[in-house]
Scaffold this active site. Structure first.
Site, PDB file in Angstrom:
ATOM      1  N   THR A 175       0.578  -1.425   0.151  1.00 22.89           N
ATOM      2  CA  THR A 175      -0.582  -0.122  -0.090  1.00 22.89           C
ATOM      3  C   THR A 175       0.539   1.301  -0.133  1.00 22.89           C
ATOM      4  O   THR A 175       1.732   1.067   0.785  1.00 22.89           O
ATOM      5  CB  THR A 175      -0.601  -0.244   0.646  1.00 22.89           C
ATOM      6  OG1 THR A 175      -2.208  -1.136   1.370  1.00 22.89           O
ATOM      7  CG2 THR A 175      -1.553   1.310   1.306  1.00 22.89           C
ATOM      8  N   PHE A 177       0.891   5.123   0.776  1.00 24.11           N
ATOM      9  CA  PHE A 177       0.518   5.822   2.063  1.00 24.11           C
ATOM     10  C   PHE A 177       1.399   7.378   1.472  1.00 24.11           C
ATOM     11  O   PHE A 177       2.509   7.560   0.821  1.00 24.11           O
ATOM     12  CB  PHE A 177       1.176   5.607   3.551  1.00 24.11           C
ATOM     13  CG  PHE A 177       0.400   4.673   4.012  1.00 24.11           C
ATOM     14  CD1 PHE A 177      -0.787   4.674   4.417  1.00 24.11           C
ATOM     15  CD2 PHE A 177       0.873   3.287   3.343  1.00 24.11           C
ATOM     16  CE1 PHE A 177      -1.910   3.099   5.095  1.00 24.11           C
ATOM     17  CE2 PHE A 177       0.368   2.009   3.928  1.00 24.11           C
ATOM     18  CZ  PHE A 177      -1.277   2.108   5.195  1.00 24.11           C
TER      19      PHE A 177
END
Length: 285
Positions: A175, A177
Site C-alpha cells: 500500500t 501512503f
C-alpha cells in the site's frame, strides 16, 4: 509535532506513521476524511493516509478529498508491505474454519477475496472503519465466534490469536501512503531517491483528442508517468478530473513547462505536491 493517521493503534497507517515519525506524537482518527480535515483545520502538523493498494487499487475517498477539500500538499510517499492475517480471541478456542463472521476494513476484506470465497464461503462479512477497529472489537467480545482480518501488530496490541497467516490474494501486496504537511518534514526511513510530482488536470472543453494532447505535453518532453486515473468532478454526469503521477526527478522545469502548455490548450491544472518515495525496510509479518 502532531501526526494524524487512520486509527486506532495497530493499523497499517499507524505503522507507516510511526515508522516515518518515531519521535513525534501520533494521533488516531476514525476515518480518512477525519484525518485529512484534521490537518486542513490545523489540529495536526502532518497527516498520513492510504492512497493505493496493489490488489484493490486507488483509495477513492483519499483522492476525492485531496482534490475537492484539501489544500495541504503531499510531501512524501511511504510504501508499506501488507500482510493480512485472520485472528480470533484466544478464549473461545475458535479456528478459522469455525468462525461465524469476519470483520475488517473493506480494503482488507477485498484483498483476501480468494481466501474468503474458497475457505469461508457463506460466512458473514462485516466492514469496519479500519483493520485495527475490527481487531479491537474481537478483543472486546471474547465469547463471539468472530474473526478479524488485520496486521500482525494488531494481534499483539489486542491480545488476539492468529489462526491463518497471509490470507491476502498475493504475497507481494503493498500500500502507498501519502504524507500531507504544509511544511517540509524529515522522514526516518531510507530514501529511494525517486521523486514524483502529482498533478490534477481538467481537460479542455469540446476539444477532440483532448486527453491525447494533454498526455503529449509530457511524452514529447520524455517525462515518465507512473499513474493516471480519472475521478468524477461531482458537477454533472460525464465530467471528470485526472490525477497524474509524474517521475519528476531532475525534470522540475520540464514539468512546469508541460503544465503551462496544458493551460495554453485550455486545460486546468493543479499541483498536489512534489515529493520523494520511502519504503519500510523490513517486510511486516
Amino acid at each position: 509535532m502532531k501526526v494524524g493517521y487512520l486509527g486506532p493503534v495497530a493499523t497499517f497507517t499507524h505503522s507507516a506513521a510511526v515508522s516515518a515519525f518515531p519521535d513525534e506524537e501520533a494521533i488516531a482518527y476514525a476515518s480518512i476524511p477525519d484525518c485529512i480535515m484534521a490537518i486542513e483545520k490545523g489540529k495536526v502538523d502532518v497527516a498520513v493516509v492510504p492512497i493505493e493498494n496493489t490488489l484493490e487499487g486507488t483509495v477513492n475517498i483519499t483522492l476525492d478529498y485531496l482534490y475537492h477539500i484539501s489544500s495541504v500538499p503531499i510531501v512524501a510517499e511511504i510504501v508499506v508491505p501488507i500482510a493480512q492475517h485472520i485472528m480470533v480471541h484466544p478464549n473461545n478456542k475458535a479456528t478459522w474454519q469455525s468462525v461465524q463472521k469476519v470483520m475488517s476494513h473493506p480494503q482488507a476484506i477485498a484483498q483476501c477475496h480468494t481466501f474468503l470465497q474458497t475457505e469461508l464461503y457463506g460466512v458473514e462479512r462485516e466492514t469496519t472503519p479500519s483493520t485495527a477497529y475490527a481487531a479491537e472489537w474481537v478483543s472486546n467480545h471474547p465469547s463471539e465466534l468472530v474473526a478479524a482480518i488485520a496486521p500482525y501488530m494488531a494481534a499483539e496490541q489486542y491480545g488476539l490469536m492468529i489462526v491463518k497467516e497471509n490470507a491476502q490474494d498475493i504475497e507481494l501486496n503493498q500500500t502507498r501512503f501519502v504524507v500531507l504537511s504544509r511544511n517540509p518534514v524529515n522522514i526516518a526511513l531510507p530514501d529511494r531517491a525517486e521523486e514524483k510530482t502529482s498533478v490534477s488536470v481538467i481537460l479542455p472543453n469540446n476539444m477532440p483528442g483532448a486527453l491525447h494532447k494533454v498526455l503529449a505535453t509530457f511524452a514529447w518532453r520524455n517525462i515518465d508517468m507512473s499513474k493516471i486515473e480519472s475521478r468524477p468532478l461531482k458537477t454533472s454526469l460525464g465530467e471528470y478530473f485526472f490525477l497524474i503521477d509524474l517521475l519528476s526527478d531532475g525534470e522540475t522545469q520540464l514539468v512546469q513547462n508541460a503544465l503551462e502548455e496544458i493551460a495554453l490548450l485550455g486545460g486546468k491544472t493543479r499541483e498536489l505536491g512534489t515529493y520523494h518515495v520511502y519504503r519500510l525496510p523490513v517486510k511486516m509479518k
